[in-house]
Scaffold this motif. Structure first.
Motif, PDB file in Angstrom:
ATOM      1  N   ASP A  84      -9.426  63.107 -12.181  1.00 54.43           N
ATOM      2  CA  ASP A  84     -10.516  62.304 -12.727  1.00 54.43           C
ATOM      3  C   ASP A  84     -10.125  61.689 -14.067  1.00 54.43           C
ATOM      4  OD1 ASP A  84     -12.335  62.664 -10.672  1.00 54.43           O
ATOM      5  OD2 ASP A  84     -13.131  64.515 -11.526  1.00 54.43           O
ATOM      6  N   SER A  85     -10.344  60.407 -14.192  1.00 52.97           N
ATOM      7  CA  SER A  85     -10.096  59.708 -15.448  1.00 52.97           C
ATOM      8  C   SER A  85     -11.377  59.676 -16.269  1.00 52.97           C
ATOM      9  CB  SER A  85      -9.620  58.282 -15.178  1.00 52.97           C
ATOM     10  OG  SER A  85      -9.522  57.551 -16.385  1.00 52.97           O
ATOM     11  N   ILE A  86     -11.238  59.921 -17.572  1.00 50.64           N
ATOM     12  CA  ILE A  86     -12.379  59.814 -18.488  1.00 50.64           C
ATOM     13  C   ILE A  86     -12.497  58.384 -18.999  1.00 50.64           C
ATOM     14  CG2 ILE A  86     -13.387  60.686 -20.642  1.00 50.64           C
ATOM     15  CD1 ILE A  86     -13.230  62.747 -18.431  1.00 50.64           C
ATOM     16  N   THR A  87     -11.359  57.722 -19.085  1.00 49.31           N
ATOM     17  CA  THR A  87     -11.344  56.342 -19.581  1.00 49.31           C
ATOM     18  C   THR A  87     -11.459  55.370 -18.409  1.00 49.31           C
ATOM     19  OG1 THR A  87      -8.938  56.541 -19.557  1.00 49.31           O
ATOM     20  CG2 THR A  87     -10.024  56.842 -21.660  1.00 49.31           C
ATOM     21  N   ASP A  88     -12.044  54.227 -18.673  1.00 52.78           N
ATOM     22  CA  ASP A  88     -12.154  53.154 -17.674  1.00 52.78           C
ATOM     23  C   ASP A  88     -12.883  53.589 -16.412  1.00 52.78           C
ATOM     24  OD1 ASP A  88     -10.675  51.442 -19.368  1.00 52.78           O
ATOM     25  OD2 ASP A  88      -8.799  52.255 -18.590  1.00 52.78           O
TER      26      ASP A  88
END
Length: 418
Positions: A84-88
């Protein structure tokens, strides 16, 4: 959790400022109205470790932790938790990640004053959509873990500062997220309560094994609780390492000055100052060979080990000499079992008394009772005195038997065996 090339620039023209910083422009040379709070920060937090980010006020540490849960969007770079990405990501996706993968403990508790302890603890579970009975049951269990059993129906105003912070910690733990962020979580507490909370965090970590990012400006706190530490200065991470690494091998003058007042006795361990034993005796060695080795190494005593390096005990040269004179074939009768070995993770503060009581350099053992090193008394004293170079050169040699006495006994033993 992984952060790669993180930048946070406040003010207009953030992307342009990032490019300038990447090309080597100093933070102070950016245009007016632009502040680079975090510059090119990269690190990975291992599962189950306490990763401490520390630095003075203005170093960027609090901005950094808020980037880890998306409270401050990154100007450049990325933050990921697993896949999981927190950014974008979309706002809805970010909210979902915060509910299920990241929880946070704040410096000033952030409790809901109109809710009881149990309802505050269960709040994150309520946000996750968990049913009331289930969330209250889990909240009660966690409340007990943090030492607040019996206080469930009290309101925050009825609790001390330390107890309020326990509620905040319990709320974060109850959410059972992958990562726990703690932003100066104990800095608002008085020193005694603060140390109690540090101890409790470490006790909980032994059981729960959480992945924790802990922000602090207190160096002793960082050294005490951190598995690894990232030191920040002017928005940049200048060193990452274990507490002992940072204390004994600072990356630059800034870090060296930063750590100079740390209480080394509580940070350094036996493993960090131990040396390889100059010589050891195997339990099946004969007295003649053992005495010869002790003579060559100028030792008055030596540790006795098994083939797997498990410590059996120790022998004195005079006792081995008696066995040689008697024509004995084994050293077993001369072995003294009270070797007083210490665990390799024992702090220096707990080594002084054992070292003073030991008849030879203090033995250091691993978790399988194997001899892994020794600590000469003068080495320990030099380290405690803050003189690492002297410690490295120090030796500890109790006076051995006169060489001529040993040689005469060995010659006689050789004639008798001829």
């Amino acid at each position: 959790m992984r952060a790669e090339g993180l930048f946070k620039v406040f003010g207009r023209g953030g992307s342009q400022a990032v490019e300038q910083l990447r090309k080597g422009t100093a933070r102070t040379d950016l245009a007016d109205g632009i502040t680079a709070a975090v510059i090119d920060a990269s690190f990975e937090v291992k599962k189950g470790e306490i990763f401490v980010v520390m630095g003075l006020s203005g170093s960027g540490k609090s901005t950094l932790i808020r980037m880890l849960n998306g409270l401050h969007p990154a100007t450049a770079g990325s933050v990921t938790i697993g896949d999981d990405s927190i950014t974008d990501v979309s706002a809805s996706k970010l909210r979902d990640i915060r509910r299920h993968r990241i929880s946070m403990v704040f410096q000033h508790f952030a409790l809901l004053p109109h809710r009881t302890v149990i309802d505050n603890v269960a709040y994150g579970l309520e946000i996750q959509g968990m049913g009331k009975d289930e969330r209250i049951a889990r909240a009660r269990k966690v409340t007990e873990i943090v030492g607040l059993a019996g206080w469930e129906e009290k309101h925050p105003s009825e609790l001390s500062g330390g107890m309020q912070q326990r509620v905040g910690l319990a709320r974060a733990l109850a959410a059972d997220t992958d990562v726990l962020l703690m932003d100066e979580a104990f800095s608002a507490l008085d020193p005694l309560i603060r140390r109690e909370m540090q101890d409790q965090l470490l006790e909980l970590q032994e059981t729960l094994g959480k992945t924790i990012v802990f922000i602090t400006h207190d160096l002793n706190e960082a050294m005490y609780i951190g598995d690894r530490i990232a030191v920040m200065r002017d928005g940049r991470i200048v060193q990452i390492g274990a507490p002992e690494d940072i204390l004994t091998n600072p990356a630059n003058d800034y870090v060296e000055q930063f750590v100079q007042d740390v209480d080394r006795t509580k940070v350094l361990t036996a493993e960090s100052v131990m040396r390889k034993p100059r010589a050891v005796i195997h339990e099946n060695d004969g007295p003649t060979g053992a005495l010869s080795m002790m003579r060559d190494e100028q030792l008055s005593a030596a540790y006795v080990i098994k083939r797997d390096r498990t410590i059996v005990g120790w022998v004195r040269d005079r006792d081995v000499l008696d066995l040689v004179r008697k024509g004995e074939k084994s050293i077993r009768s001369a072995i003294q079992a009270d070797h007083g070995a210490v665990d390799k993770d024992t702090s220096l503060a707990d080594l002084l008394i054992p070292s003073l009581e030991a008849a030879l350099p203090l033995a250091v053992k691993d978790d399988r009772d194997r001899l892994v090193g020794v600590i000469p008394r003068v080495t320990l004293l030099a380290t405690l005195g803050g003189e690492p170079e002297a410690a490295a050169q120090a030796t500890h040699r109790p006076d051995p038997l006169p060489t001529e006495v040993v040689d005469r006994a060995l010659d006689n033993a050789g004639k008798e065996n001829a």
